[in-house]
Each structure stands twice: as structure tokens, then as C-alpha cells.
Design an enzyme around this catalytic site. Sequence first.
Site, PDB file in Angstrom:
ATOM      1  N   PHE A  15      60.945  15.627  41.587  1.00  0.00           N
ATOM      2  CA  PHE A  15      61.111  15.187  42.970  1.00  0.00           C
ATOM      3  C   PHE A  15      62.583  15.044  43.331  1.00  0.00           C
ATOM      4  O   PHE A  15      63.401  14.568  42.524  1.00  0.00           O
ATOM      5  CB  PHE A  15      60.459  13.811  43.178  1.00  0.00           C
ATOM      6  CG  PHE A  15      58.973  13.787  42.994  1.00  0.00           C
ATOM      7  CD1 PHE A  15      58.122  14.108  44.044  1.00  0.00           C
ATOM      8  CD2 PHE A  15      58.425  13.431  41.768  1.00  0.00           C
ATOM      9  CE1 PHE A  15      56.740  14.077  43.874  1.00  0.00           C
ATOM     10  CE2 PHE A  15      57.045  13.397  41.591  1.00  0.00           C
ATOM     11  CZ  PHE A  15      56.201  13.714  42.637  1.00  0.00           C
ATOM     12  N   ASP A  16      62.908  15.406  44.553  1.00  0.00           N
ATOM     13  CA  ASP A  16      64.109  14.904  45.204  1.00  0.00           C
ATOM     14  C   ASP A  16      63.867  13.417  45.485  1.00  0.00           C
ATOM     15  O   ASP A  16      62.710  12.978  45.528  1.00  0.00           O
ATOM     16  CB  ASP A  16      64.338  15.687  46.493  1.00  0.00           C
ATOM     17  CG  ASP A  16      65.430  15.101  47.353  1.00  0.00           C
ATOM     18  OD1 ASP A  16      66.541  14.901  46.848  1.00  0.00           O
ATOM     19  OD2 ASP A  16      65.152  14.813  48.535  1.00  0.00           O
ATOM     20  N   LEU A  17      64.929  12.644  45.701  1.00  0.00           N
ATOM     21  CA  LEU A  17      64.741  11.212  45.956  1.00  0.00           C
ATOM     22  C   LEU A  17      64.911  10.850  47.433  1.00  0.00           C
ATOM     23  O   LEU A  17      63.974  10.365  48.069  1.00  0.00           O
ATOM     24  CB  LEU A  17      65.718  10.403  45.094  1.00  0.00           C
ATOM     25  CG  LEU A  17      65.545   8.882  45.107  1.00  0.00           C
ATOM     26  CD1 LEU A  17      64.139   8.465  44.703  1.00  0.00           C
ATOM     27  CD2 LEU A  17      66.570   8.217  44.172  1.00  0.00           C
ATOM     28  N   ASP A  18      66.096  11.113  47.991  1.00  0.00           N
ATOM     29  CA  ASP A  18      66.384  10.676  49.360  1.00  0.00           C
ATOM     30  C   ASP A  18      65.618  11.498  50.390  1.00  0.00           C
ATOM     31  O   ASP A  18      65.692  12.730  50.399  1.00  0.00           O
ATOM     32  CB  ASP A  18      67.884  10.783  49.652  1.00  0.00           C
ATOM     33  CG  ASP A  18      68.696   9.888  48.740  1.00  0.00           C
ATOM     34  OD1 ASP A  18      68.194   8.825  48.370  1.00  0.00           O
ATOM     35  OD2 ASP A  18      69.836  10.278  48.382  1.00  0.00           O
ATOM     36  N   THR A  23      62.634  12.117  50.503  1.00  0.00           N
ATOM     37  CA  THR A  23      61.430  12.706  49.930  1.00  0.00           C
ATOM     38  C   THR A  23      60.546  11.586  49.390  1.00  0.00           C
ATOM     39  O   THR A  23      59.399  11.431  49.813  1.00  0.00           O
ATOM     40  CB  THR A  23      61.759  13.712  48.815  1.00  0.00           C
ATOM     41  OG1 THR A  23      62.521  14.798  49.366  1.00  0.00           O
ATOM     42  CG2 THR A  23      60.489  14.276  48.184  1.00  0.00           C
TER      43      THR A  23
END
Length: 226
Positions: free
Chosen positions: A11-14, A16
Amino acid sequence: MKQASYDWVLFDLDETLLDFPVARALERTLQIYGVAPTPPKMAEYHALNQRLWQQYNSGEIDAAHLQQTRFSLFAEQVNVAPMAMNDTFLQQIIALSVPLEGVEETLKTLKDKVRMGIITNGFSLPQRGRLDKLGWNAWFEPLVISDEVQVTKPAAAIFQHALAQMGQPSPARVLMVGDNPKTDIAGAAAQGLATCWYNPGREAGPCDATHEIHHFAHLSAIVLGA
């Protein structure tokens, strides 16, 4: 039991998994230090911040220089160290940030069925701090943060670093989920990973992803092959 479509989800974090409440964190930080943000001063700050991020992303400056410099305009007004103001800002990001809609429930559904990791462009303190706050750290391994590995998405090296940390699984069995068509989707696809564009705003821009979702909850069916 039906086999999952993927063994790994990265996963991307920001924007997402979590929001990134920059405006509110900045407002709270300036209030804490008693800074009155006039429109000209705010315009000057945003221009400086944008320029610093461009220099950082192109490799001209490092993270420490960016963080030291971006608050220098406000710090001068109230005679505090720019880095102290920067650290307060990052702590406010941690305090104010929350999971996006449907994320926590979906992660709980997936975490015992597939392995999960994160690849994020960002600074170590707010990225790790927000996961700590939520108690999510144990859910993600590897946690690859550009600030720590000194390379940013969409560069091949950050994805290859993650795959090495994962024990070199088949890229086709790894799904990268993110909101950015260039850094998340194109970057991962170039390394042979399957991709899922999280596009809650239903943007029409070009994005050649394996999958596209508009609601995060729809990810479970893609990953688990339901």
C-alpha cells in the site's frame, strides 16, 4: 477455501490508507507558536515549501534541509528554531490524521489472509508515528519509507528494495495499491507488479492499472478473488 488472487498487497500510505491533514496541522502549529499568518506570509511560505519539495524530489537537497528551511519564515517572527516548529507540525499531522473511509475494516479483513506491506514517499516521523498511534505496525512488513531508504517512488530501486525485504516473491503475485497514477501505479507496473488504482474522486486521467476501485472496501474482492 478459494485461493487469494495475490499473496502480497503493498500500500501507499498518504491519501490511500490515511489522510494527510496539512492545512489543519499548519494552522494548529502556527497557533501554538502565536504566529499570525497574514495572506502575504502564507503565500511566501507555500511558494518556498513548493520549491523545496521540487528540489527534494529531484535530489538537490535532503530531507533535513527541507524541514529546516520551510518554517524559517515563521520561526524568525517568533524567535524559535525552525526545526522545533517543523517537529511540532509533524506531531500535529500525527495527532490529526485518521484512516480514510473503509480502510480499517478492509485491512482487518485482509491481514490474516495475505501479507501486507507499505511503500511510502514521506518522512519517517509522521509515517511511523501515525501507524504507531493506530496500532497498525504489526500489520505491515515491510514498511519502506523513502526518507529512510533515500529513494522515492516511482524509482525502480524503492520497489526492488521492498521485494528484497519480502524474500523476492513473484511480482505477478504482488498487488500495489495507491492513489497516484505515476508514483504508485506506473512505478509498480514497471517492476512487474499488479496494480490497483484507488480513485475515490473518479478522476478521468490516464492510468493503466490492473484494477481500479472507487471505494476502498472493494479491494477485498479483488485480493481474495471473491
